[in-house]
Motif scaffolding. Structure first.
Motif, mmCIF file in Angstrom:
data_model
loop_
_atom_site.group_PDB
_atom_site.id
_atom_site.type_symbol
_atom_site.label_atom_id
_atom_site.label_comp_id
_atom_site.label_asym_id
_atom_site.label_seq_id
_atom_site.Cartn_x
_atom_site.Cartn_y
_atom_site.Cartn_z
ATOM 1 N N LEU A 119 3.687 -10.354 -3.395
ATOM 2 C CA LEU A 119 3.194 -10.854 -2.640
ATOM 3 C C LEU A 119 2.682 -12.433 -3.250
ATOM 4 C CD1 LEU A 119 0.525 -8.023 -2.940
ATOM 5 C CD2 LEU A 119 1.402 -8.335 -0.861
ATOM 6 N N ALA A 120 3.275 -12.898 -4.311
ATOM 7 C CA ALA A 120 3.063 -14.218 -5.170
ATOM 8 C C ALA A 120 2.606 -15.365 -3.683
ATOM 9 C CB ALA A 120 3.921 -14.269 -5.944
ATOM 10 N N ASP A 121 3.925 -15.342 -2.726
ATOM 11 C CA ASP A 121 3.551 -16.685 -1.988
ATOM 12 C C ASP A 121 2.799 -15.816 -0.876
ATOM 13 O OD1 ASP A 121 5.739 -18.106 -2.953
ATOM 14 O OD2 ASP A 121 7.690 -16.769 -2.452
ATOM 15 N N TYR A 122 2.344 -14.792 -0.762
ATOM 16 C CA TYR A 122 1.086 -14.805 0.614
ATOM 17 C C TYR A 122 0.033 -14.941 -0.516
ATOM 18 C CZ TYR A 122 -2.410 -12.990 2.572
ATOM 19 O OH TYR A 122 -3.680 -12.154 3.063
ATOM 20 N N VAL B 80 -6.706 -0.222 0.141
ATOM 21 C CA VAL B 80 -7.703 0.730 -0.410
ATOM 22 C C VAL B 80 -7.817 1.537 1.702
ATOM 23 C CG1 VAL B 80 -10.103 1.136 -0.966
ATOM 24 C CG2 VAL B 80 -8.967 0.016 -1.938
ATOM 25 N N ALA B 81 -8.167 0.851 2.532
ATOM 26 C CA ALA B 81 -8.877 1.234 3.629
ATOM 27 C C ALA B 81 -7.408 1.681 4.017
ATOM 28 C CB ALA B 81 -9.333 -0.576 4.208
ATOM 29 N N ARG B 82 -6.835 1.375 4.749
ATOM 30 C CA ARG B 82 -4.817 1.862 5.096
ATOM 31 C C ARG B 82 -4.156 2.271 4.751
ATOM 32 N NH1 ARG B 82 -3.709 -1.477 9.799
ATOM 33 N NH2 ARG B 82 -2.643 -3.009 8.274
ATOM 34 N N GLY B 83 -4.261 2.041 3.147
ATOM 35 C CA GLY B 83 -3.078 2.560 2.466
ATOM 36 C C GLY B 83 -1.993 1.389 2.239
ATOM 37 N N ALA B 84 -0.742 1.724 1.044
ATOM 38 C CA ALA B 84 -1.090 0.472 1.150
ATOM 39 C C ALA B 84 0.724 -0.061 1.923
ATOM 40 C CB ALA B 84 0.133 0.759 -0.528
ATOM 41 N N THR B 85 1.497 0.983 2.264
ATOM 42 C CA THR B 85 1.973 0.699 2.645
ATOM 43 C C THR B 85 2.059 -0.113 4.216
ATOM 44 O OG1 THR B 85 3.508 2.276 2.348
ATOM 45 C CG2 THR B 85 3.797 2.298 4.980
ATOM 46 N N GLU B 86 0.902 -0.001 4.600
ATOM 47 C CA GLU B 86 0.214 -0.640 6.032
ATOM 48 C C GLU B 86 0.566 -1.835 5.714
ATOM 49 O OE1 GLU B 86 0.660 0.959 9.025
ATOM 50 O OE2 GLU B 86 1.855 1.986 8.353
ATOM 51 N N ALA B 87 -1.071 -1.958 4.652
ATOM 52 C CA ALA B 87 -1.043 -3.343 3.562
ATOM 53 C C ALA B 87 0.501 -4.635 3.474
ATOM 54 C CB ALA B 87 -1.932 -3.123 2.934
ATOM 55 N N LEU B 88 0.980 -3.508 3.395
ATOM 56 C CA LEU B 88 2.316 -4.801 2.963
ATOM 57 C C LEU B 88 3.043 -4.698 4.332
ATOM 58 C CD1 LEU B 88 3.815 -2.662 -0.199
ATOM 59 C CD2 LEU B 88 2.846 -5.328 0.318
ATOM 60 N N ARG B 89 3.300 -3.786 5.179
ATOM 61 C CA ARG B 89 3.561 -3.825 6.721
ATOM 62 C C ARG B 89 3.031 -4.971 7.129
ATOM 63 N NH1 ARG B 89 4.641 2.222 7.954
ATOM 64 N NH2 ARG B 89 6.640 2.248 7.005
ATOM 65 N N ALA B 90 1.950 -5.701 7.046
ATOM 66 C CA ALA B 90 0.969 -6.589 8.111
ATOM 67 C C ALA B 90 1.287 -7.728 7.596
ATOM 68 C CB ALA B 90 -0.624 -5.867 7.765
ATOM 69 N N ARG C 123 -9.520 -20.256 -5.895
ATOM 70 C CA ARG C 123 -10.814 -19.118 -4.873
ATOM 71 C C ARG C 123 -10.048 -18.960 -3.672
ATOM 72 N NH1 ARG C 123 -15.581 -23.182 -5.621
ATOM 73 N NH2 ARG C 123 -14.007 -24.853 -4.710
ATOM 74 N N GLY C 124 -8.778 -19.752 -3.078
ATOM 75 C CA GLY C 124 -8.275 -19.410 -1.346
ATOM 76 C C GLY C 124 -7.635 -17.760 -2.130
ATOM 77 N N ALA C 125 -7.090 -17.958 -3.146
ATOM 78 C CA ALA C 125 -6.057 -17.117 -3.346
ATOM 79 C C ALA C 125 -7.051 -15.745 -3.406
ATOM 80 C CB ALA C 125 -4.979 -17.563 -4.893
ATOM 81 N N GLY C 126 -7.907 -15.749 -4.478
ATOM 82 C CA GLY C 126 -8.831 -14.658 -4.639
ATOM 83 C C GLY C 126 -9.584 -14.571 -3.193
ATOM 84 N N SER C 127 -9.639 -14.639 -2.318
ATOM 85 C CA SER C 127 -9.398 -14.567 -0.995
ATOM 86 C C SER C 127 -8.739 -13.772 -0.157
ATOM 87 C CB SER C 127 -10.427 -15.447 -0.367
ATOM 88 O OG SER C 127 -11.896 -15.966 -0.135
ATOM 89 N N ARG C 128 -7.711 -13.590 -0.146
ATOM 90 C CA ARG C 128 -6.482 -13.062 -0.109
ATOM 91 C C ARG C 128 -5.663 -12.468 -0.161
ATOM 92 N NH1 ARG C 128 -5.169 -18.739 0.996
ATOM 93 N NH2 ARG C 128 -3.917 -19.072 -1.053
ATOM 94 N N LEU C 129 -5.802 -12.107 -1.600
ATOM 95 C CA LEU C 129 -6.065 -10.865 -2.695
ATOM 96 C C LEU C 129 -7.071 -9.676 -2.237
ATOM 97 C CD1 LEU C 129 -4.671 -9.752 -4.972
ATOM 98 C CD2 LEU C 129 -6.442 -11.051 -6.476
ATOM 99 N N LEU C 130 -8.136 -10.133 -2.416
ATOM 100 C CA LEU C 130 -8.900 -9.141 -2.070
ATOM 101 C C LEU C 130 -9.368 -8.628 -0.556
ATOM 102 C CD1 LEU C 130 -11.073 -7.916 -3.451
ATOM 103 C CD2 LEU C 130 -12.975 -9.809 -2.241
ATOM 104 N N GLY C 131 -8.433 -9.775 0.029
ATOM 105 C CA GLY C 131 -8.576 -9.013 1.716
ATOM 106 C C GLY C 131 -7.220 -7.901 1.496
ATOM 107 N N PHE C 132 -6.463 -8.427 0.820
ATOM 108 C CA PHE C 132 -4.699 -7.596 0.896
ATOM 109 C C PHE C 132 -4.655 -5.671 0.149
ATOM 110 C CE2 PHE C 132 -1.408 -6.072 -1.696
ATOM 111 C CZ PHE C 132 -0.756 -5.388 -0.799
ATOM 112 N N LEU C 133 -6.126 -6.575 -1.141
ATOM 113 C CA LEU C 133 -6.266 -5.222 -1.726
ATOM 114 C C LEU C 133 -7.346 -3.928 -0.871
ATOM 115 C CD1 LEU C 133 -6.774 -6.358 -5.503
ATOM 116 C CD2 LEU C 133 -5.192 -5.559 -4.465
ATOM 117 N N SER C 134 -7.799 -4.846 -0.424
ATOM 118 C CA SER C 134 -8.809 -3.833 0.496
ATOM 119 C C SER C 134 -8.337 -3.270 1.705
ATOM 120 C CB SER C 134 -10.677 -4.813 1.135
ATOM 121 O OG SER C 134 -10.934 -5.551 0.372
ATOM 122 N N ASP C 135 -7.438 -3.735 2.707
ATOM 123 C CA ASP C 135 -7.015 -2.983 3.343
ATOM 124 C C ASP C 135 -5.893 -2.207 2.867
ATOM 125 O OD1 ASP C 135 -5.308 -3.220 5.815
ATOM 126 O OD2 ASP C 135 -4.092 -4.597 5.237
#
Length: 184
Positions: free
Chosen positions: A47-50, A19-29, A5-17
């Motif tokens: 992203l697996a370790d994150y 979609v909102a700011r673009g993959a490059t910015e989400a990865l840079r963060a 569930r924690g991993a799902g929350s982190r995945l969803l947070g990354f995916l939301s970012d």
């Protein structure tokens, strides 16, 4: 299912970012900017370790297994470009992950003999396919309801609906196992 569930929350947070700011910015963060522009499978492996920090517990192993399975499912879902990820595709990725996590947990429960499956391999495969469909629909329905009510998918909401769907699927498997035992 805490780690999943924690991993799902982190995945969803990354995916939301993404979609909102673009993959490059989400990865840079996440200090993963070097992955920008790479194929989606490479990005997700990076992203697996994150998403699923390696810790060694069974629960953490289940989360990591589910995430790796999700990476293999991306192509089949038609998701090949993180840069153009839509909200619907984001939901699909999360559905895949949550479905894989719940299934992996149930497989662990079967292995621990908490649940029994039919002894006939064809029947067991049929049960597994039905269970996958049930889990995927349950996850999709929960996400659709959340989007329709404009409810933010907070970590608490993710924990609630993933846990609820796991419990329902566990109950279904127990009923099927009891029916199998009575028929034997």
């Amino acid at each position: 299912m805490g780690s999943a569930r924690g991993a799902g929350s982190r995945l969803l947070g990354f995916l939301s970012d993404a979609v909102a700011r673009g993959a490059t910015e989400a990865l840079r963060a996440l200090n993963l900017g070097a992955l920008a522009g790479r194929p989606i499978e490479e990005i997700f492996l990076g992203l697996a370790d994150y998403v699923c920090p390696d810790g060694g517990s069974i629960d953490e192993g289940i989360a990591r297994e589910a995430f790796i399975e999700t990476i293999t499912d991306l192509a089949g879902a038609g998701i090949a470009d993180l840069d153009g990820l839509t909200a619907d595709q984001m939901q699909t990725v999360f559905e895949l992950y949550a479905t894989n996590a719940i299934e992996a947990r149930l497989c662990n429960d079967i292995g621990a003999k908490t649940i029994t499956l039919p002894s006939d391999s064809r029947e067991a495969a049929r049960v597994q396919a039905q269970l996958n469909d049930f889990i995927r629909r349950g996850v999709a329905d929960a996400l659709t309801v959340a989007r329709a009510t404009a409810a933010a998918l907070t970590p608490d909401r993710v924990l609630q609906f993933v846990g609820r769907i796991y419990e329902q699927a566990f109950g279904i498997l127990q009923i099927m196992g009891d029916a199998e035992a009575e028929g034997a």
